[in-house]
Design an enzyme around this catalytic site. Structure first.
Site, PDB file in Angstrom:
ATOM      1  N   GLU A 210       0.834  -1.216   0.000  1.00 34.31           N
ATOM      2  CA  GLU A 210       0.000   0.000   0.000  1.00 34.31           C
ATOM      3  C   GLU A 210       0.866   1.263   0.000  1.00 34.31           C
ATOM      4  O   GLU A 210       2.074   1.211   0.231  1.00 34.31           O
ATOM      5  CB  GLU A 210      -0.925  -0.001   1.216  1.00 34.31           C
ATOM      6  CG  GLU A 210      -0.179   0.051   2.547  1.00 34.31           C
ATOM      7  CD  GLU A 210      -0.991   0.682   3.663  1.00 34.31           C
ATOM      8  OE1 GLU A 210      -1.441   1.832   3.501  1.00 34.31           O
ATOM      9  OE2 GLU A 210      -1.161   0.022   4.706  1.00 34.31           O
TER      10      GLU A 210
ATOM     11  N   LYS B 159      -4.466  -1.953  13.979  1.00 35.40           N
ATOM     12  CA  LYS B 159      -3.639  -1.049  14.779  1.00 35.40           C
ATOM     13  C   LYS B 159      -4.192  -0.958  16.196  1.00 35.40           C
ATOM     14  O   LYS B 159      -5.394  -0.849  16.401  1.00 35.40           O
ATOM     15  CB  LYS B 159      -3.591   0.318  14.118  1.00 35.40           C
ATOM     16  CG  LYS B 159      -2.728   0.297  12.872  1.00 35.40           C
ATOM     17  CD  LYS B 159      -2.652   1.632  12.220  1.00 35.40           C
ATOM     18  CE  LYS B 159      -3.975   1.997  11.610  1.00 35.40           C
ATOM     19  NZ  LYS B 159      -4.154   1.543  10.248  1.00 35.40           N
TER      20      LYS B 159
HETATM   21  N1  PSU Z   1      -0.845   0.727   9.018  1.00 36.86           N
HETATM   22  C1  PSU Z   1       0.221   1.469   9.345  1.00 36.86           C
HETATM   23  N2  PSU Z   1       0.212   2.784   9.024  1.00 36.86           N
HETATM   24  C2  PSU Z   1      -0.838   3.329   8.315  1.00 36.86           C
HETATM   25  C3  PSU Z   1      -1.952   2.536   7.937  1.00 36.86           C
HETATM   26  C4  PSU Z   1      -1.901   1.237   8.339  1.00 36.86           C
HETATM   27  O1  PSU Z   1       1.172   0.969   9.942  1.00 36.86           O
HETATM   28  O2  PSU Z   1      -0.764   4.509   7.990  1.00 36.86           O
HETATM   29  C5  PSU Z   1      -3.109   3.087   7.111  1.00 36.86           C
HETATM   30  C6  PSU Z   1      -3.594   1.973   6.183  1.00 36.86           C
HETATM   31  O3  PSU Z   1      -3.518   2.458   4.866  1.00 36.86           O
HETATM   32  C7  PSU Z   1      -5.031   1.710   6.604  1.00 36.86           C
HETATM   33  C8  PSU Z   1      -5.457   3.078   7.055  1.00 36.86           C
HETATM   34  O4  PSU Z   1      -5.805   1.200   5.555  1.00 36.86           O
HETATM   35  O5  PSU Z   1      -4.288   3.516   7.803  1.00 36.86           O
HETATM   36  C9  PSU Z   1      -6.737   3.042   7.868  1.00 36.86           C
HETATM   37  O6  PSU Z   1      -7.298   4.303   7.920  1.00 36.86           O
HETATM   38  P1  PSU Z   1      -8.817   4.507   8.408  1.00 36.86           P
HETATM   39  O7  PSU Z   1      -8.798   4.094   9.851  1.00 36.86           O
HETATM   40  O8  PSU Z   1      -9.126   5.972   8.227  1.00 36.86           O
HETATM   41  O9  PSU Z   1      -9.666   3.613   7.562  1.00 36.86           O
END
Ligand code: PSU
Ligand code: MN
Length: 301
Positions: free
Chosen positions: A23, A157
């Site tokens: 990603e 996370k």
């Molecule tokens: N994992 C990490 N750092 C990040 C992300 C994931 O270690 O920045 C990102 C991923 O792209 C994930 C996104 O899909 O954060 C999720 O964001 P949200 O909670 O707004 O859906």
């Protein structure tokens, strides 16, 4: 919609060789420059060590790229995060039509990887249900429900409500595999205390599950959770203290929506003097290597 393939990615896919998608939100919104570009390169190297070709996915000036050159990675990494659209499902047509730069999240990368014919994708941690905000559910969970890509990550996370996230995965029919672990990984730390649906210890065992899923023509995703390597794990209690403080501050300042995850990650890194970043980089590399091995085992089947 035209996909622009890096020549190496295109050749690997045409030859039926293993490819792992990566990603780009972690590059533009997840880590600071230059650590973001360095980590992206390390992750690509780790995928190669695992035996597959890496394909970082991003939107550059409205064009969808499957696999980036070194200079494209550097270009993306240098952009300030507020000029790059964070792209989940709803955002992809906006970035394409308006010729914007777009970084794909787990959700966005799954969609484009699937279009490109890539079955395995490595990342750090998926999004999930936000603490204290039960309706802020990451689009990553919706995508895992509807797009047949295997996501290799260190779980969701730990800034999130992990029990709620686990429940939504179950509701959405997403098999949660513990790679070498009986518990779902918790990003910076090794265990969330939440059970997985199956513990698998080798790339071949994971490839067999992906094969069965495919043979059954199931259209959802699979989540493989890999604990951060022991040496780089971040003490769960220390992590929790920083996360609780960051979450309170975010609520007080009204930070929400797509800004929430990047803001919380940055704040936790500051509160832990960068120790959370060390765990983050280590788990990204490790997940890249294991995803490479899984993709290689799948190509052998
Ligand atoms: N994992 C990490 N750092 C990040 C992300 C994931 O270690 O920045 C990102 C991923 O792209 C994930 C996104 O899909 O954060 C999720 O964001 P949200 O909670 O707004 O859906
Ligand atoms: Mn969200």
């Amino acid at each position: 919609m035209e996909l622009l393939f890096h020549p190496e990615t295109e050749a690997a896919l045409a030859a039926g060789k293993p490819v792992v998608a990566l990603e780009s939100t972690v590059i533009t919104h997840g880590l600071p420059y230059p650590q973001n570009v360095e980590t992206a390169v390390l992750m690509e190297t780790a995928v190669r060590e695992g035996g597959a070709t890496p394909a970082t996915i991003a939107i550059i000036q409205g064009q969808i790229h499957i696999g980036l050159t070194a200079s494209q990675l550097e270009y993306l990494g240098r952009q300030s995060s507020d000029t790059v659209r964070k792209c989940s499902r709803r955002d992809i047509p906006l970035a394409v039509a308006r010729q914007e730069n777009g970084a794909t999240t787990v959700a966005g990368t799954m969609i484009l990887a699937h279009r490109a014919g890539i079955a395995v994708f490595a990342t750090g941690g998926i999004g999930g249900v936000h603490r204290g905000h039960p309706f802020d559910v990451s689009a990553d969970l919706g995508e895992l429900a509807r797009t047949p890509v295997t996501v290799v990550s260190s779980g969701a996370k730990s800034i999130l409500d992990l029990p709620a996230t686990r429940e939504v995965l179950e509701t959405n029919g997403v098999p949660v595999i513990g790679y070498g672990s009986d518990m779902m990984a918790a990003f910076f730390s090794r265990s969330s205390g939440l059970p997985v649906d199956a513990r698998l210890d080798t790339p071949d065992e994971v490839a067999a599950v992906i094969g069965a899923h495919r043979a059954l023509n199931l259209q959802n995703g699979i989540l493989v959770t890999v604990p951060v390597p022991e040496a780089d794990a971040f003490d769960a209690d220390e992590a929790e203290m920083a996360i609780a403080q960051a979450t309170q501050e975010a609520d007080a300042q009204g930070i929400h929506g797509p800004a929430a995850t990047p803001w919380l990650l940055r704040r936790v890194a500051a509160l832990t003097n960068g120790r959370s970043l060390r765990a983050n980089v280590a788990l990204l590399k490790n997940n890249g290597r294991i995803a490479g091995q899984i993709a290689a085992a799948l190509a052998q089947q």
